[in-house]
Design a protein around this motif. Structure first.
Motif: not given
Length: 304
Positions: A49, A69, A74-76, A87, A91-93, A95
């Motif tokens: 990440l 983070i 900032i999340k996943v 990653l 996946d979606t991030i 921010c």
């Protein structure tokens, strides 16, 4: 009873003030920050990440990145993540960062426009859906140098893939076709290019593991005292003058270099050297230099 009523009203006012402050802070954050949702594609997958965000936002200080983070800015997949979270495709991030850090996204159209203007000049030895092997001519830089020239091997590769529809800067967030190995500007030879991130990681691992080896074929003036040997020395490069100096003992500022060689043939005439090497060893590529006492034969094709 009156005292209790006053106390209740005070608590109500305090809570209302907290709500107003929270609302104002939210509005301020909305003004100065944006929520960026990023979806991980095939070429983004497989990396950490923090490495991904660093490529996407190169102007963000590392300390701010790690704090973002840690504080869940900032999340996943809408969950808290770690710096080393790997990653996966799909996946979606999320921010929540200052808009200025995403400024580089605005210039992607300019990259495509510049690639479209380039007429690729490549000597392709091999190509499949993952990698390319190219014969780099002497005089061609593999990457952009201090002069800022765009006529480099990697830009011609990217332009070639762009014209074929295999690479689009707008469709990528952290990857561009890249070289797996490099050779000097004045040296000719085979260079490996990766078309996708998976191929780049795999080829780099094979090079590190010794599965892919690099050999040089060169012609020199004179006959080595030993037919084969391993040479040890120390080198310092002066980037300003683009020169190197080599000494035989360790000294500050110098890096150790080790070169093994094996003599393949020895001849006395320049044209004879070309004929013998071509017949007995390997065809002499354009750009190979042959030195004799009285003559220097050099052929060089430059990319323009």
């Amino acid at each position: 009873m009156i005292i209790l009523l006053i106390s209740w009203n005070t608590d109500f006012i305090t809570q209302a003030m907290h709500n107003i402050i929270a609302l104002v802070m939210a509005v301020l954050q909305t003004v100065f920050f944006i929520m960026q949702i990023l979806k991980i594609n095939k070429n983004d997958a497989g990396q950490r990440l923090d490495k991904f965000i660093t490529k996407l936002c190169p102007n963000m200080p590392q300390s701010m990145l790690y704090k973002s983070i840690r504080t869940k800015k900032i999340k996943v997949n809408r969950k808290r993540a770690e710096n080393n979270t790997v990653l996966a495709e799909g996946d979606t991030i999320q921010c929540f960062l200052a808009e200025e850090f995403f400024a580089k996204l605005d210039g992607e159209g300019e990259v495509s426009l510049s690639l479209a203007k380039i007429v690729p000049k490549l000597d392709i030895v091999y190509e499949d859906e993952n990698i390319m092997l190219l014969n780099k001519r002497p005089g061609v830089s593999v990457h952009e140098d201090e002069d800022g020239s765009t006529s480099t091997l990697i830009t011609h590769i990217q332009a070639y893939l762009y014209n074929k529809g295999e690479y689009s800067p707008e469709g990528e967030q952290s990857f561009a076709p890249a070289l797996c190995n490099r050779i000097d500007r004045n040296t000719g030879g085979i260079v490996i290019a990766a078309k996708n991130a998976a191929a780049l990681r795999d080829m780099n691992e094979r090079i590190r593991g010794g599965e892919v080896k690099k050999f040089y074929l060169c012609a020199v003036h004179g006959i080595p005292k030993k037919r084969a040997d391993v040479l040890h020395a120390y080198l310092r490069k002066d980037s300003a003058s683009n020169t190197v100096s080599i000494i035989d003992r360790k000294r500050d500022g110098y890096k150790e270099i080790i070169t093994g060689y094996r003599t393949l043939a020895s001849v006395g005439r320049g044209e004879g050297a070309r004929s013998l090497v071509a017949a007995c060893v390997y065809p002499v590529n354009e750009g190979m230099e042959v030195f004799t006492n009285t003559k220097k034969v050099q052929e060089s094709r430059k990319m323009t």
